[in-house]
Design a protein around this motif. Structure first.
Motif, PDB file in Angstrom:
ATOM      1  N   UNK A 143       0.840  -1.200   0.000  1.00 38.92           N
ATOM      2  CA  UNK A 143       0.000   0.000   0.000  1.00 38.92           C
ATOM      3  C   UNK A 143       0.874   1.249   0.000  1.00 38.92           C
ATOM      4  N   UNK A 144       0.241   2.359  -0.336  1.00 36.00           N
ATOM      5  CA  UNK A 144       0.923   3.638  -0.288  1.00 36.00           C
ATOM      6  C   UNK A 144       1.355   3.906   1.160  1.00 36.00           C
ATOM      7  N   UNK A 145       2.587   4.378   1.325  1.00 37.08           N
ATOM      8  CA  UNK A 145       3.066   4.698   2.669  1.00 37.08           C
ATOM      9  C   UNK A 145       3.688   3.546   3.439  1.00 37.08           C
ATOM     10  N   UNK A 146       3.863   2.379   2.779  1.00 39.24           N
ATOM     11  CA  UNK A 146       4.453   1.232   3.478  1.00 39.24           C
ATOM     12  C   UNK A 146       5.982   1.252   3.467  1.00 39.24           C
ATOM     13  N   UNK A 147       6.558   2.235   2.788  1.00 36.45           N
ATOM     14  CA  UNK A 147       8.025   2.354   2.839  1.00 36.45           C
ATOM     15  C   UNK A 147       8.749   1.843   1.609  1.00 36.45           C
ATOM     16  N   UNK A 148       8.040   1.704   0.496  1.00 32.38           N
ATOM     17  CA  UNK A 148       8.676   1.187  -0.723  1.00 32.38           C
ATOM     18  C   UNK A 148       9.741   2.152  -1.243  1.00 32.38           C
ATOM     19  N   UNK A 149       9.392   3.438  -1.287  1.00 33.18           N
ATOM     20  CA  UNK A 149      10.382   4.421  -1.764  1.00 33.18           C
ATOM     21  C   UNK A 149      11.527   4.568  -0.772  1.00 33.18           C
ATOM     22  N   UNK A 150      11.208   4.513   0.513  1.00 30.43           N
ATOM     23  CA  UNK A 150      12.274   4.587   1.528  1.00 30.43           C
ATOM     24  C   UNK A 150      13.240   3.416   1.354  1.00 30.43           C
ATOM     25  N   UNK A 151      12.707   2.251   1.046  1.00 27.38           N
ATOM     26  CA  UNK A 151      13.553   1.078   0.823  1.00 27.38           C
ATOM     27  C   UNK A 151      14.542   1.337  -0.319  1.00 27.38           C
ATOM     28  N   UNK A 152      14.031   1.869  -1.434  1.00 23.71           N
ATOM     29  CA  UNK A 152      14.921   2.165  -2.564  1.00 23.71           C
ATOM     30  C   UNK A 152      15.948   3.223  -2.179  1.00 23.71           C
ATOM     31  N   UNK A 153      15.517   4.213  -1.397  1.00 20.61           N
ATOM     32  CA  UNK A 153      16.450   5.265  -0.970  1.00 20.61           C
ATOM     33  C   UNK A 153      17.506   4.706  -0.016  1.00 20.61           C
ATOM     34  N   UNK A 154      17.134   3.712   0.780  1.00 15.12           N
ATOM     35  CA  UNK A 154      18.127   3.038   1.626  1.00 15.12           C
ATOM     36  C   UNK A 154      19.155   2.337   0.749  1.00 15.12           C
ATOM     37  N   UNK A 155      18.668   1.637  -0.261  1.00  9.87           N
ATOM     38  CA  UNK A 155      19.561   0.871  -1.131  1.00  9.87           C
ATOM     39  C   UNK A 155      20.476   1.804  -1.925  1.00  9.87           C
ATOM     40  N   UNK A 156      19.935   2.978  -2.311  1.00  4.94           N
ATOM     41  CA  UNK A 156      20.724   3.950  -3.091  1.00  4.94           C
ATOM     42  C   UNK A 156      21.586   4.851  -2.205  1.00  4.94           C
ATOM     43  N   UNK A 157      21.543   4.641  -0.907  1.00  5.03           N
ATOM     44  CA  UNK A 157      22.356   5.463  -0.012  1.00  5.03           C
ATOM     45  C   UNK A 157      21.833   6.881   0.164  1.00  5.03           C
ATOM     46  N   UNK A 158      20.565   7.129  -0.197  1.00  6.03           N
ATOM     47  CA  UNK A 158      19.995   8.479  -0.075  1.00  6.03           C
ATOM     48  C   UNK A 158      19.467   8.682   1.343  1.00  6.03           C
ATOM     49  N   UNK A 159      18.906   7.619   1.916  1.00 11.49           N
ATOM     50  CA  UNK A 159      18.477   7.638   3.320  1.00 11.49           C
ATOM     51  C   UNK A 159      19.223   6.509   4.014  1.00 11.49           C
ATOM     52  N   UNK A 160      19.856   6.835   5.131  1.00 15.37           N
ATOM     53  CA  UNK A 160      20.613   5.800   5.838  1.00 15.37           C
ATOM     54  C   UNK A 160      19.700   4.987   6.748  1.00 15.37           C
ATOM     55  N   UNK A 161      19.775   3.661   6.662  1.00 12.21           N
ATOM     56  CA  UNK A 161      18.951   2.852   7.577  1.00 12.21           C
ATOM     57  C   UNK A 161      19.449   2.991   9.014  1.00 12.21           C
ATOM     58  N   UNK A 162      18.571   2.705   9.983  1.00 14.06           N
ATOM     59  CA  UNK A 162      18.983   2.777  11.399  1.00 14.06           C
ATOM     60  C   UNK A 162      19.791   1.549  11.774  1.00 14.06           C
TER      61      UNK A 162
END
Ligand code: ADP
Ligand code: MG
Length: 241
Positions: free
Chosen positions: A38-57
């Motif tokens: 669903x929208x808002x489940x973190x799919x884009x955040x996941x890609x940003x984690x993989x691309x190094x745009x957002x650092x995972x905790x």
């Protein structure tokens, strides 16, 4: 199958909001994996984690067995260079023409000019963009813009291509073209692909495997036919929506 990308116990929260609670999965060489949810489940955040745009905790991301982050917590640029992304809506530079947009990624590379030109010409052909070189972004249809966005990523010859909602907001014909392009990129360049989408039909058409994110966890992982046969409530709700 040799894993090209391995996600291990990835955790990410924004404030008190948990996006992922230690998720793990792997993607094999040449595989097309779709991530649905669903929208808002973190799919884009996941890609940003993989691309190094957002650092995972917490947790790790391995590309060909190497950690994306060095021991000192810095991103390993060489590993990053093995990945390319097609952002939602293509995200082109309006002030540049098609040539400028595609060459953007190569500009800072140390490659010699002949190699740059050869690569440019190569992607122009493989994506059917001959004749569009000097067009400005505003002159292009949505479908062509997607191709240019894809060309800009492909020209760097990534081993792993990430797609964020490549068929969202495009007409069915363009969606079909985009799906074929994802499969062709794998055929021509042997790429591994991760496609984030909430378009079930597209996911089933192009994927070897599909995972579904829900409530911070991967609640389903399987083939498209296994997805259609799943009796999990979250899956059936999503598929029949
Ligand atoms: N940079 C950020 N700061 C704070 N919250 C964010 C940020 N990016 C995303 N979020 C939140 O994380 C959640 C997941 O977002 P996103 O990955 O964009 O969802 P999806 O792509 O699955 O629709 C959303 O609730 C969103 O508001
Ligand atoms: Mg998104």
């Amino acid at each position: 199958m040799k894993p090209v990308l391995e996600i291990e116990n990835l955790g990410k929260s924004f404030g008190t909001k948990v996006i992922f609670d230690r998720i793990s999965f792997a993607v094999g060489q040449n595989e097309v994996l779709s991530v649905i949810g669903q929208s808002g489940t973190g799919k884009s955040v996941l890609l940003k984690n993989i691309m190094g745009i957002i650092k995972p905790d917490s947790g790790s991301i391995f590309v060909n067995g190497k950690n994306l982050y060095t021991n000192s917590g810095e991103i390993d640029r060489e590993i990053l260079s093995k990945m390319g992304i097609l952002f939602q809506g293509a995200a082109l530079f309006d002030s540049l023409d098609v040539y400028g947009n595609i060459m953007f990624g190569l500009e800072r590379s140390k490659m010699d000019i002949m190699e740059k030109k050869r690569r440019f010409s190569d992607v122009l052909n493989s994506l059917g963009l001959r004749g569009y070189e000097s067009k400005s972004v505003s002159e292009l249809s949505g479908g062509i813009q997607k191709r240019v966005g894809l060309a800009r990523a492909i020209v760097l010859k990534p081993e792993i291509m990430l797609y964020d909602e490549p068929t969202t907001g495009v007409d069915p014909i363009t969606a079909g073209v985009v799906n074929s392009l994802i499969l062709r990129m794998r055929e021509i360049y042997g790429m591994t692909s991760i496609v984030v989408t909430h378009d079930i039909e597209s996911a089933c058409r192009i994927s070897d495997r599909i995972i579904m994110l829900h409530g911070g966890n991967i609640i389903f992982s399987g083939t498209p036919s296994e997805l259609m046969e799943s009796t999990l409530e979250e899956v059936t709700d999503f598929v029949r929506r």
